[in-house]
Write a protein that holds these residues in place. Structure first.
Motif, PDB file in Angstrom:
ATOM      1  N   VAL A 289       0.927  -1.137  -0.372  1.00 57.39           N
ATOM      2  CA  VAL A 289      -0.205  -0.136  -0.068  1.00 57.39           C
ATOM      3  C   VAL A 289       0.532   1.299  -0.049  1.00 57.39           C
ATOM      4  O   VAL A 289       0.244   1.674  -0.215  1.00 57.39           O
ATOM      5  CB  VAL A 289      -1.073  -0.480   0.696  1.00 57.39           C
ATOM      6  CG1 VAL A 289      -2.044  -1.101   1.228  1.00 57.39           C
ATOM      7  CG2 VAL A 289      -0.443  -0.679   2.446  1.00 57.39           C
ATOM      8  N   LEU A 290       2.002   1.455   0.812  1.00 56.97           N
ATOM      9  CA  LEU A 290       3.048   2.802   0.448  1.00 56.97           C
ATOM     10  C   LEU A 290       3.329   2.692  -0.698  1.00 56.97           C
ATOM     11  O   LEU A 290       3.848   3.593  -0.907  1.00 56.97           O
ATOM     12  CB  LEU A 290       4.029   2.121   1.644  1.00 56.97           C
ATOM     13  CG  LEU A 290       3.633   1.723   2.821  1.00 56.97           C
ATOM     14  CD1 LEU A 290       4.914   1.972   3.989  1.00 56.97           C
ATOM     15  CD2 LEU A 290       2.609   3.192   4.032  1.00 56.97           C
ATOM     16  N   ILE A 291       4.218   1.579  -1.499  1.00 55.83           N
ATOM     17  CA  ILE A 291       4.249   1.326  -3.057  1.00 55.83           C
ATOM     18  C   ILE A 291       2.966   2.041  -4.174  1.00 55.83           C
ATOM     19  O   ILE A 291       3.024   3.478  -4.775  1.00 55.83           O
ATOM     20  CB  ILE A 291       5.150   0.021  -3.426  1.00 55.83           C
ATOM     21  CG1 ILE A 291       5.601  -0.216  -2.858  1.00 55.83           C
ATOM     22  CG2 ILE A 291       4.750   0.248  -4.828  1.00 55.83           C
ATOM     23  CD1 ILE A 291       6.291  -1.529  -2.911  1.00 55.83           C
ATOM     24  N   GLU A 292       1.786   1.140  -3.424  1.00 55.65           N
ATOM     25  CA  GLU A 292       0.449   2.205  -4.047  1.00 55.65           C
ATOM     26  C   GLU A 292       1.001   3.601  -4.475  1.00 55.65           C
ATOM     27  O   GLU A 292       0.938   4.485  -5.567  1.00 55.65           O
ATOM     28  CB  GLU A 292      -0.242   1.769  -3.784  1.00 55.65           C
ATOM     29  CG  GLU A 292      -0.876   0.893  -4.137  1.00 55.65           C
ATOM     30  CD  GLU A 292      -1.822  -0.076  -3.269  1.00 55.65           C
ATOM     31  OE1 GLU A 292      -2.793   0.582  -2.795  1.00 55.65           O
ATOM     32  OE2 GLU A 292      -2.399  -0.856  -3.103  1.00 55.65           O
ATOM     33  N   LEU A 293       1.285   4.266  -2.639  1.00 56.19           N
ATOM     34  CA  LEU A 293       1.155   5.783  -2.834  1.00 56.19           C
ATOM     35  C   LEU A 293       2.613   6.716  -2.785  1.00 56.19           C
ATOM     36  O   LEU A 293       1.826   7.848  -4.097  1.00 56.19           O
ATOM     37  CB  LEU A 293       1.023   6.045  -0.672  1.00 56.19           C
ATOM     38  CG  LEU A 293       1.191   7.294  -0.709  1.00 56.19           C
ATOM     39  CD1 LEU A 293      -0.178   8.212  -0.720  1.00 56.19           C
ATOM     40  CD2 LEU A 293       1.309   7.242   1.270  1.00 56.19           C
ATOM     41  N   VAL A 294       3.424   5.592  -3.525  1.00 53.63           N
ATOM     42  CA  VAL A 294       4.620   6.717  -3.904  1.00 53.63           C
ATOM     43  C   VAL A 294       4.314   6.573  -5.728  1.00 53.63           C
ATOM     44  O   VAL A 294       4.110   7.712  -6.207  1.00 53.63           O
ATOM     45  CB  VAL A 294       5.617   5.561  -3.715  1.00 53.63           C
ATOM     46  CG1 VAL A 294       6.769   6.378  -4.482  1.00 53.63           C
ATOM     47  CG2 VAL A 294       6.351   5.854  -2.254  1.00 53.63           C
ATOM     48  N   VAL A 295       3.361   5.835  -6.359  1.00 52.20           N
ATOM     49  CA  VAL A 295       2.945   5.443  -7.245  1.00 52.20           C
ATOM     50  C   VAL A 295       1.718   6.808  -8.018  1.00 52.20           C
ATOM     51  O   VAL A 295       2.071   7.430  -8.742  1.00 52.20           O
ATOM     52  CB  VAL A 295       3.003   3.752  -7.836  1.00 52.20           C
ATOM     53  CG1 VAL A 295       1.290   4.155  -9.545  1.00 52.20           C
ATOM     54  CG2 VAL A 295       4.037   2.926  -7.303  1.00 52.20           C
ATOM     55  N   LEU A 296       0.958   6.697  -6.597  1.00 47.99           N
ATOM     56  CA  LEU A 296       0.040   7.454  -7.131  1.00 47.99           C
ATOM     57  C   LEU A 296       0.537   9.393  -7.274  1.00 47.99           C
ATOM     58  O   LEU A 296       0.130   9.839  -7.591  1.00 47.99           O
ATOM     59  CB  LEU A 296      -1.297   7.293  -6.545  1.00 47.99           C
ATOM     60  CG  LEU A 296      -2.109   6.220  -6.249  1.00 47.99           C
ATOM     61  CD1 LEU A 296      -2.957   6.594  -5.372  1.00 47.99           C
ATOM     62  CD2 LEU A 296      -2.783   6.389  -7.688  1.00 47.99           C
ATOM     63  N   ILE A 297       1.192   9.628  -6.124  1.00 51.46           N
ATOM     64  CA  ILE A 297       2.144  10.952  -5.823  1.00 51.46           C
ATOM     65  C   ILE A 297       2.453  10.875  -7.290  1.00 51.46           C
ATOM     66  O   ILE A 297       2.629  12.003  -7.474  1.00 51.46           O
ATOM     67  CB  ILE A 297       2.501  10.620  -4.710  1.00 51.46           C
ATOM     68  CG1 ILE A 297       2.289  10.461  -3.869  1.00 51.46           C
ATOM     69  CG2 ILE A 297       3.723  12.187  -4.639  1.00 51.46           C
ATOM     70  CD1 ILE A 297       2.656  11.110  -2.011  1.00 51.46           C
ATOM     71  N   ALA A 298       3.310  10.341  -7.716  1.00 49.68           N
ATOM     72  CA  ALA A 298       4.462  10.532  -9.085  1.00 49.68           C
ATOM     73  C   ALA A 298       3.748  10.657 -10.353  1.00 49.68           C
ATOM     74  O   ALA A 298       3.524  11.354 -10.965  1.00 49.68           O
ATOM     75  CB  ALA A 298       5.530   8.910  -9.386  1.00 49.68           C
ATOM     76  N   LEU A 299       2.532   9.503 -10.175  1.00 57.22           N
ATOM     77  CA  LEU A 299       1.516  10.210 -11.431  1.00 57.22           C
ATOM     78  C   LEU A 299       1.081  11.790 -11.055  1.00 57.22           C
ATOM     79  O   LEU A 299       0.451  12.173 -12.032  1.00 57.22           O
ATOM     80  CB  LEU A 299       0.464   9.486 -11.450  1.00 57.22           C
ATOM     81  CG  LEU A 299       0.789   7.187 -11.928  1.00 57.22           C
ATOM     82  CD1 LEU A 299      -0.395   6.621 -11.467  1.00 57.22           C
ATOM     83  CD2 LEU A 299       1.313   7.594 -13.724  1.00 57.22           C
ATOM     84  N   ALA A 300       0.130  11.466  -9.832  1.00 55.30           N
ATOM     85  CA  ALA A 300      -0.156  13.421  -9.978  1.00 55.30           C
ATOM     86  C   ALA A 300       0.416  14.201  -9.712  1.00 55.30           C
ATOM     87  O   ALA A 300      -0.607  15.278 -10.097  1.00 55.30           O
ATOM     88  CB  ALA A 300      -0.873  12.641  -8.382  1.00 55.30           C
ATOM     89  N   GLY A 301       1.796  14.236  -9.861  1.00 51.53           N
ATOM     90  CA  GLY A 301       2.599  14.944  -9.859  1.00 51.53           C
ATOM     91  C   GLY A 301       2.724  15.735  -9.026  1.00 51.53           C
ATOM     92  O   GLY A 301       3.152  16.425  -8.834  1.00 51.53           O
ATOM     93  N   ASP A 302       2.622  15.973  -7.636  1.00 51.10           N
ATOM     94  CA  ASP A 302       1.942  16.473  -6.583  1.00 51.10           C
ATOM     95  C   ASP A 302       1.882  15.152  -5.345  1.00 51.10           C
ATOM     96  O   ASP A 302       1.345  14.816  -5.248  1.00 51.10           O
ATOM     97  CB  ASP A 302       1.889  17.680  -6.308  1.00 51.10           C
ATOM     98  CG  ASP A 302       0.045  18.207  -6.601  1.00 51.10           C
ATOM     99  OD1 ASP A 302      -0.408  17.132  -5.400  1.00 51.10           O
ATOM    100  OD2 ASP A 302      -0.572  18.334  -7.434  1.00 51.10           O
TER     101      ASP A 302
END
Length: 438
Positions: A289-302
């Motif tokens: 779930v922490l990897i999910e968060l990192v990926v989503l932050i990278a895709l969102a741009g912030d």
């Protein structure tokens, strides 16, 4: 179910539970705490108990067909219910193998509500399904594997696109699909070792912990005081004849929705607090779930939008799974809860049927709906290590055996399972059984 006249003595409706489970009422327990308490209560050192004999399965752990985890986790406990409900094919061969690992007889009775008489309902049904399962198998079909994989792919696509375009709608949809996918993945952590059980860990829940709380505790001792799932939400009182504050009586219909939404958050916070305090070990799947968060932050741009997407997804998935789970099968007034009168014949199979109901609507017999709504629940409780895709093959012989034993456990419509039912003693709110004194 009629409440017992004296619900506090003895500790359970079933005389077989002659000792109140250790640390049962300690709040915010870890899954591992339930196993530790059971080891203390069963008191058989580092052996395994099946009926009234003790065995040393240590040499067999690497060769166990279902995977080593099942034996490692249950070392030092009575595994009679797990042994019986997990071995449905070539039962005679499995029972003969026990003798290789025999150490000695147990010196005191089992702590269990159930019996397994050879001519009883459960053992009779097991003998009848054995030849069927030998022909069709017990594992997943290609269809059900595809269903599970498509749910995960859909969740990943919706969540990543939702983060990329900062779409709350797609994030909500991703959360709903994740909730369905997590319910479906529960089918796989019951089975022998397989990678799809880790789909469960895409949510804030843990497949490892749920093998303890859901399989070893809830499935094997359903709705008794040995069922840890009855204590996971201290704001609810599932058992009858217990004191109930006014806020539980009259406001649970409101705060239940909040609990469903934040339930996963409580679980993940509790898990990482225990890890941080050194009370449990970090498992590799806990990082998903922490990897999910990192990926989503990278895709969102912030960070803000990525964190928001992640939070929406897991809040919605929590609400989806817990709403379905709470109203699926176990908490209607007709269903047994410890404190009600116990069965005169405490056969394991009859006990499972007494504490479980299927939905009456044929709609829930669809394989996909079954997979994502905890369907075929009585059969699943009777034989939890059989894939949901194989349960329909057992329906006919199951119904035949139910009729022969003159059992009467009809399905309950989903609307009735979920609706508010008020009487002089009970208030059922979203499937939760609450004692009320008017």
């Amino acid at each position: 179910m009629a409440p017992k006249d004296n619900p506090t003595d003895p500790p359970s409706s079933y005389p077989g539970i002659w000792k109140y489970p250790s640390n049962r009422d300690v709040p915010f327990r870890m899954a591992e705490d339930w196993l530790s308490a059971k080891r203390k209560d069963d008191d058989i050192e580092n052996l395994w108990r099946v009926y009234d004999k003790l065995y040393n399965f240590e040499p067999f752990i690497p060769n166990h067909p279902g995977g080593s985890d099942w034996l490692v986790m249950t070392r030092g406990t009575d595994i009679t219910e797990a042994f019986e409900s997990s071995h449905t094919v070539n039962v005679g061969v499995v029972e003969m193998m026990l003798e290789k690992f025999y150490v000695k007889d147990a010196s005191f009775p089992r702590i269990s509500p159930y019996t397994f008489k050879d001519n009883g309902f459960y053992k009779t049904l097991k003998r009848r399904i054995g030849p069927i399962l030998k022909e069709v198998g017990t594992g997943p079909t290609k269809t059900i594997l595809l269903m599970q994989d498509l749910l995960v792919v859909t969740f990943l696509a919706l969540s990543m696109i939702g983060a990329l375009y900062n779409s709350q709608l797609l994030s909500v949809l991703a959360g709903i699909v994740l909730g369905f996918s997590t319910i479906a993945a529960h089918n796989f952590f019951h089975l022998r070792e397989n990678r799809r059980k880790y789909y469960f860990d895409l949510s804030f829940l843990s497949s490892y912990e749920w093998r303890i709380t859901h399989f070893f505790s809830h499935h094997l001792y359903t709705n008794t005081v040995m069922d840890i799932e009855l204590t996971l939400f201290p704001t609810y009182q599932f058992l009858p004849n217990r004191p109930k504050p006014w806020i539980q009586r009259y406001f649970s219909i409101l705060y239940s929705h909040i609990i469903y939404a934040v339930g996963f958050w409580v679980d993940i916070v509790k898990r990482f607090v225990h890890i941080g305090m050194g009370q449990k070990s970090l498992r590799s799947e806990n990082l998903i779930v922490l990897i999910e968060l990192v990926v989503l932050i990278a895709l969102a741009g912030d960070i803000q939008n990525g964190l928001k997407t992640w939070a929406i997804i897991h809040t919605v998935s929590s609400y989806t799974l817990l709403t379905i789970g709470a109203t699926a099968s176990h908490h209607h007034p007709e269903i047994f809860h410890d404190g009600d009168e116990g069965l005169p014949d405490p056969d394991f199979g009859i006990g499972q049927l007494d504490a479980t109901r299927d939905r009456a609507e044929n709609f829930f017999n669809n394989l996909f709906v079954t997979l994502v709504t905890f369907g075929h629940h009585p059969l699943h409780h009777l034989f939890p290590t059989i894939c949901h895709s194989k349960l329909p093959y057992l329906t006919s012989v199951f119904q035949q055996t139910v009729r022969e034993f003159k059992l009467n456990y009809p399905g309950i419509p989903q609307g009735v399972l979920a609706e508010d039912v008020k009487s002089s003693r009970l208030l059922v709110v979203y499937g939760l059984k609450l004692t009320v004194k008017f």
